[in-house]
Design a protein around this motif. Structure first.
Motif, PDB file in Angstrom:
ATOM      1  N   ARG A 290      -2.136  -0.565  -6.185  1.00 41.14           N
ATOM      2  CA  ARG A 290      -1.192  -0.836  -5.668  1.00 41.14           C
ATOM      3  C   ARG A 290       0.236  -0.265  -5.909  1.00 41.14           C
ATOM      4  O   ARG A 290       0.544  -0.523  -6.957  1.00 41.14           O
ATOM      5  N   PHE A 291       1.207  -0.299  -4.983  1.00 43.49           N
ATOM      6  CA  PHE A 291       2.586   0.161  -5.370  1.00 43.49           C
ATOM      7  C   PHE A 291       3.348  -1.378  -5.508  1.00 43.49           C
ATOM      8  O   PHE A 291       3.186  -2.137  -4.828  1.00 43.49           O
ATOM      9  N   ILE A 292       3.927  -1.645  -6.983  1.00 40.37           N
ATOM     10  CA  ILE A 292       4.335  -2.560  -7.442  1.00 40.37           C
ATOM     11  C   ILE A 292       5.705  -2.444  -8.033  1.00 40.37           C
ATOM     12  O   ILE A 292       5.900  -1.464  -8.796  1.00 40.37           O
ATOM     13  N   TYR A 293       6.623  -3.171  -7.349  1.00 42.68           N
ATOM     14  CA  TYR A 293       8.232  -3.298  -7.812  1.00 42.68           C
ATOM     15  C   TYR A 293       8.643  -4.587  -8.320  1.00 42.68           C
ATOM     16  O   TYR A 293       8.314  -5.694  -8.022  1.00 42.68           O
ATOM     17  N   ILE A 294       9.439  -4.472  -9.218  1.00 43.14           N
ATOM     18  CA  ILE A 294      10.201  -5.723  -9.792  1.00 43.14           C
ATOM     19  C   ILE A 294      11.665  -5.516  -9.275  1.00 43.14           C
ATOM     20  O   ILE A 294      12.313  -4.682  -9.079  1.00 43.14           O
ATOM     21  N   CYS A 295      11.854  -6.793  -8.556  1.00 45.15           N
ATOM     22  CA  CYS A 295      13.200  -7.082  -7.885  1.00 45.15           C
ATOM     23  C   CYS A 295      13.942  -8.271  -8.516  1.00 45.15           C
ATOM     24  O   CYS A 295      13.433  -9.276  -9.334  1.00 45.15           O
TER      25      CYS A 295
ATOM     26  N   ASP B 133       0.013  -9.799 -10.717  1.00 45.26           N
ATOM     27  CA  ASP B 133      -0.482  -9.023 -11.524  1.00 45.26           C
ATOM     28  C   ASP B 133       0.175  -7.361 -11.513  1.00 45.26           C
ATOM     29  O   ASP B 133      -0.147  -6.690 -10.630  1.00 45.26           O
ATOM     30  N   LEU B 134       0.964  -7.254 -12.372  1.00 40.59           N
ATOM     31  CA  LEU B 134       1.405  -6.043 -12.575  1.00 40.59           C
ATOM     32  C   LEU B 134       0.410  -4.786 -12.449  1.00 40.59           C
ATOM     33  O   LEU B 134       1.016  -3.668 -12.406  1.00 40.59           O
ATOM     34  N   ASN B 135      -0.628  -5.189 -12.999  1.00 38.70           N
ATOM     35  CA  ASN B 135      -1.855  -4.133 -12.918  1.00 38.70           C
ATOM     36  C   ASN B 135      -2.736  -4.182 -11.706  1.00 38.70           C
ATOM     37  O   ASN B 135      -3.722  -3.708 -11.729  1.00 38.70           O
ATOM     38  N   ASP B 136      -2.104  -4.816 -10.762  1.00 43.45           N
ATOM     39  CA  ASP B 136      -3.231  -4.955  -9.592  1.00 43.45           C
ATOM     40  C   ASP B 136      -3.763  -3.722  -8.968  1.00 43.45           C
ATOM     41  O   ASP B 136      -2.849  -2.731  -8.534  1.00 43.45           O
ATOM     42  N   GLY B 137      -5.201  -3.775  -8.920  1.00 43.18           N
ATOM     43  CA  GLY B 137      -5.702  -2.436  -8.369  1.00 43.18           C
ATOM     44  C   GLY B 137      -5.781  -1.233  -9.318  1.00 43.18           C
ATOM     45  O   GLY B 137      -6.292  -0.458  -8.848  1.00 43.18           O
ATOM     46  N   ALA B 138      -5.243  -1.472 -10.346  1.00 43.56           N
ATOM     47  CA  ALA B 138      -5.595  -0.340 -11.366  1.00 43.56           C
ATOM     48  C   ALA B 138      -6.305  -0.674 -12.633  1.00 43.56           C
ATOM     49  O   ALA B 138      -6.374   0.309 -13.455  1.00 43.56           O
ATOM     50  N   GLY B 139      -6.941  -1.693 -12.762  1.00 42.87           N
ATOM     51  CA  GLY B 139      -7.696  -2.208 -13.725  1.00 42.87           C
ATOM     52  C   GLY B 139      -6.876  -2.432 -14.974  1.00 42.87           C
ATOM     53  O   GLY B 139      -5.678  -2.831 -14.755  1.00 42.87           O
TER      54      GLY B 139
ATOM     55  N   LYS C 133       0.730  -1.205  -0.149  1.00 43.08           N
ATOM     56  CA  LYS C 133       0.091  -0.182  -0.072  1.00 43.08           C
ATOM     57  C   LYS C 133       0.774   1.436   0.029  1.00 43.08           C
ATOM     58  O   LYS C 133       0.340   2.376   0.025  1.00 43.08           O
ATOM     59  N   HIS C 134       2.143   1.002   0.407  1.00 42.58           N
ATOM     60  CA  HIS C 134       3.085   2.253   0.386  1.00 42.58           C
ATOM     61  C   HIS C 134       4.047   2.134  -0.436  1.00 42.58           C
ATOM     62  O   HIS C 134       4.918   0.884  -0.779  1.00 42.58           O
TER      63      HIS C 134
ATOM     64  N   ASN D  89       3.050   0.619 -11.549  1.00 41.25           N
ATOM     65  CA  ASN D  89       1.760   1.215 -11.534  1.00 41.25           C
ATOM     66  C   ASN D  89       1.618   2.889 -11.635  1.00 41.25           C
ATOM     67  O   ASN D  89       0.409   3.314 -11.609  1.00 41.25           O
ATOM     68  N   LYS D  90       2.740   3.276 -11.860  1.00 41.82           N
ATOM     69  CA  LYS D  90       2.842   4.712 -11.884  1.00 41.82           C
ATOM     70  C   LYS D  90       1.940   5.456 -12.693  1.00 41.82           C
ATOM     71  O   LYS D  90       1.839   5.159 -13.933  1.00 41.82           O
ATOM     72  N   GLY D  91       1.207   6.211 -12.189  1.00 33.43           N
ATOM     73  CA  GLY D  91       0.253   7.070 -12.952  1.00 33.43           C
ATOM     74  C   GLY D  91      -1.084   6.541 -13.163  1.00 33.43           C
ATOM     75  O   GLY D  91      -1.862   7.082 -13.804  1.00 33.43           O
TER      76      GLY D  91
END
Length: 558
Positions: free
Chosen positions: A37-42, A80-86, A13-14, A31-33
């Protein structure tokens, strides 16, 4: 060398969410813009045998789906890299191995780029799927660097040894077939098509570095990317339905221009064909993009200056090397596809721009058109400088078989007494190359009397059993045969801790402390030592020194 050994996706969430110990986070929310949710690749790096050898992105509308990924042996990162963003579901998949499918070494770096149709940085490849697809927000693309073991013979500047007044028709030139379809740079509509469409091992820059100067680029208009993209074939009638490159055509063009900037003695032949029919709307967008490319890169595209007094030797239609160094010689077969039908005058590549921006249009029948657009008479005329010419252009065993059994010569053919090698009806480019390339390599090595091999394009050039193929074609050029290219860099005490810079220093370039040049045959070395002393060596001893030790120096070419 460290490779990426694991990839994961984290979400929260942060923005302060942390990756597990040992993992590096790519510092951009995918998910920027777009909200959500905040999603990062590691990723994690290591030196072990197992490493990541391929990355793919699966979506509901892409050719690479979740079912396809599982079938092909890929593992999902499960978020899902679009999680929460549609938008569409988007999952990142990876494949692990101790080495790549073709003995490639694996992925070493990853990063994200933003912007519609953003290019990958130099040395990186880019996946074609926008990680925000369907959700709005920024265009975000995943890029990765794939380490490829290279032949060590230095062929980046081989044309620098060719006579300025030599017609390009009388130069033996290595080429690659379907140049953009290298191992880690493609997607297909079916798993079985991957092996049928992969034609190269090295990426474009590395193909150039091993000596390739003719690049075969197959274009189509991509509505999803809103740009001209590259493919092996998008027409099911051809038999390779839906095999697509991950780089855009403009990206490929820029990469090759950059190589010419680095190596201005060279020139490139670019063979352009359209792989699928275009609607009127697509054709209009394609023509607009082509026009922008021609205008942007006008200083690097060959335009005949009409210097008719020059002795073109082999053909009065062709440039000599002095006219074309540092340029791209465009050969277009990009007509008669849907709304591009209408023949040559509907081909957007017939336009050129002068340095001052003046627009030139060539028309069928113009002498300028023959010089700048077609290759019908470029490599098919016999070399008139004496010596032996016994080679033909072919790109695969299918073409070789047809030439052999039907007695035909390709339009780049040189002499009818050359019979291409037989093959066993293999059904993939890799199998073709395994059968035909070693035979051609052996033929070249056994026939030192050859003085011209025309334009010769291959699958998997520069790879394994074909690693010296481009070198042997280059050596057919008479002056270059004497150089006896070495496959190994010098391994002497004098240069063991120095960085190899190439064999030539061009105006404006510098040789810095800790760098050295080596001749093509590796018998002579010019080194700017770490202490500031510039020394020239042969294989046995020092020949000359500037005696400038303990000074801060660099050698600059003027």
């Amino acid at each position: 060398m460290e490779y990426i050994t694991d990839v994961m996706v984290i979400e929260g969430k942060h923005a302060t969410i942390s990756a597990p110990a040992g993992y590096v986070t790519i510092p951009l929310d995918v998910n920027k813009g777009a909200g959500g949710r905040f999603i990062y690749i590691c990723y994690k790096k290591g030196t072990g045998q197992e490493r990541i050898i391929d990355l793919k992105v699966a979506t509901a509308s892409s050719y690479f789906t979740k079912d396809f990924a599982t079938e092909a042996g890929y593992t999902s990162t499960n978020i899902d890299l679009n999680d929460g963003a549609g938008g569409e579901y988007i999952y990142l998949y990876y494949k692990k191995g101790t080495k790549g499918e073709y003995d490639t070494d694996g992925i070493t770096d990853m990063l994200l780029v933003t912007g519609k149709n953003a290019f990958a940085p130099a040395g990186y490849d880019r996946l074609s799927v926008d990680l925000n697809r369907g959700a709005g927000g920024k265009y975000i693309y995943l890029c990765y660097r794939y380490y490829q073991q290279m032949p060590s013979a230095d062929l980046r500047n081989w044309m620098g040894q060719v006579d300025d007044n030599r017609s390009i028709a009388n130069i033996s030139i290595p080429g690659s077939h379907d140049s953009a379809m290298w191992l880690t740079n493609m997607e297909s509509t079916a798993n079985i098509l991957d092996s049928a469409a992969q034609t190269q091992y090295l990426n474009l820059e590395n193909q150039f570095d091993v000596g390739v100067r003719s690049f075969d680029l197959r274009v189509y208009w991509s509505d999803s990317l809103d740009a001209t993209a590259l493919a092996h074939s998008t027409n099911i009638k051809v038999g390779y339905a839906g095999s697509y490159s991950n780089i855009l055509f403009q990206d490929a063009f820029q990469r090759l221009v950059n190589k010419l900037k680095e190596h201005p003695t060279e020139f490139i032949i670019m063979l352009i064909s359209v792989e699928q029919d275009m609607s009127a709307s697509q054709a209009g967008k394609y023509k607009k993009e082509v026009d922008a490319i021609l205008k942007t890169y006008r200083d690097y595209i060959f335009i005949d200056k009409g210097e008719e007094h020059m002795d073109r030797s082999n053909s009065d239609l062709l440039p000599i090397l002095r006219e074309i160094r540092g340029k791209i010689f465009i050969v277009s077969d990009a007509v008669d596809k849907g709304s591009l039908s209408g023949g040559y005058d509907n081909d957007p590549w017939r336009v050129r721009y002068k340095r001052d921006g003046t627009r030139i249009e060539y028309h069928k029948g113009d002498s300028q058109h023959e010089k700048c657009i077609t290759m019908e008479k470029t490599f098919c005329e016999p070399y008139n400088g004496g010596g032996k010419t016994r080679f033909d252009q072919f790109t695969s065993a299918i073409q070789a078989r047809n030439t052999y059994t039907e007695g035909k010569m390709g339009r780049f053919g040189a002499n009818k007494d050359w019979n291409p090698p037989k093959h066993n009806n293999s059904n993939t480019p890799r199998q073709w190359s395994l059968e035909t390339n070693p035979q051609i390599l052996k033929y070249l090595q056994e026939h030192s009397e050859l003085t011209r091999a025309a334009l010769v394009a291959f699958d998997f050039i520069g790879f394994k059993e074909s690693k010296n193929l481009a070198q042997e074609i280059v050596k057919v050029n008479p002056k270059l045969r004497a150089y006896q290219f070495s496959d190994r860099l010098p391994d002497t005490e004098q240069v063991r801790n120095l960085r190899y810079k190439g064999n030539t220093l061009y105006p404006g370039q510098s040789l810095r402390q800790g760098e050295y040049l080596a001749s093509l045959n590796r018998k002579f070395i010019a080194a700017m030592k770490g202490d500031g002393n510039f020394v020239v060596y042969n294989s046995e001893r020092s020949l000359w020194s500037s005696n400038t030790a303990l000074c801060q120096h660099r050698l600059r070419a003027l």
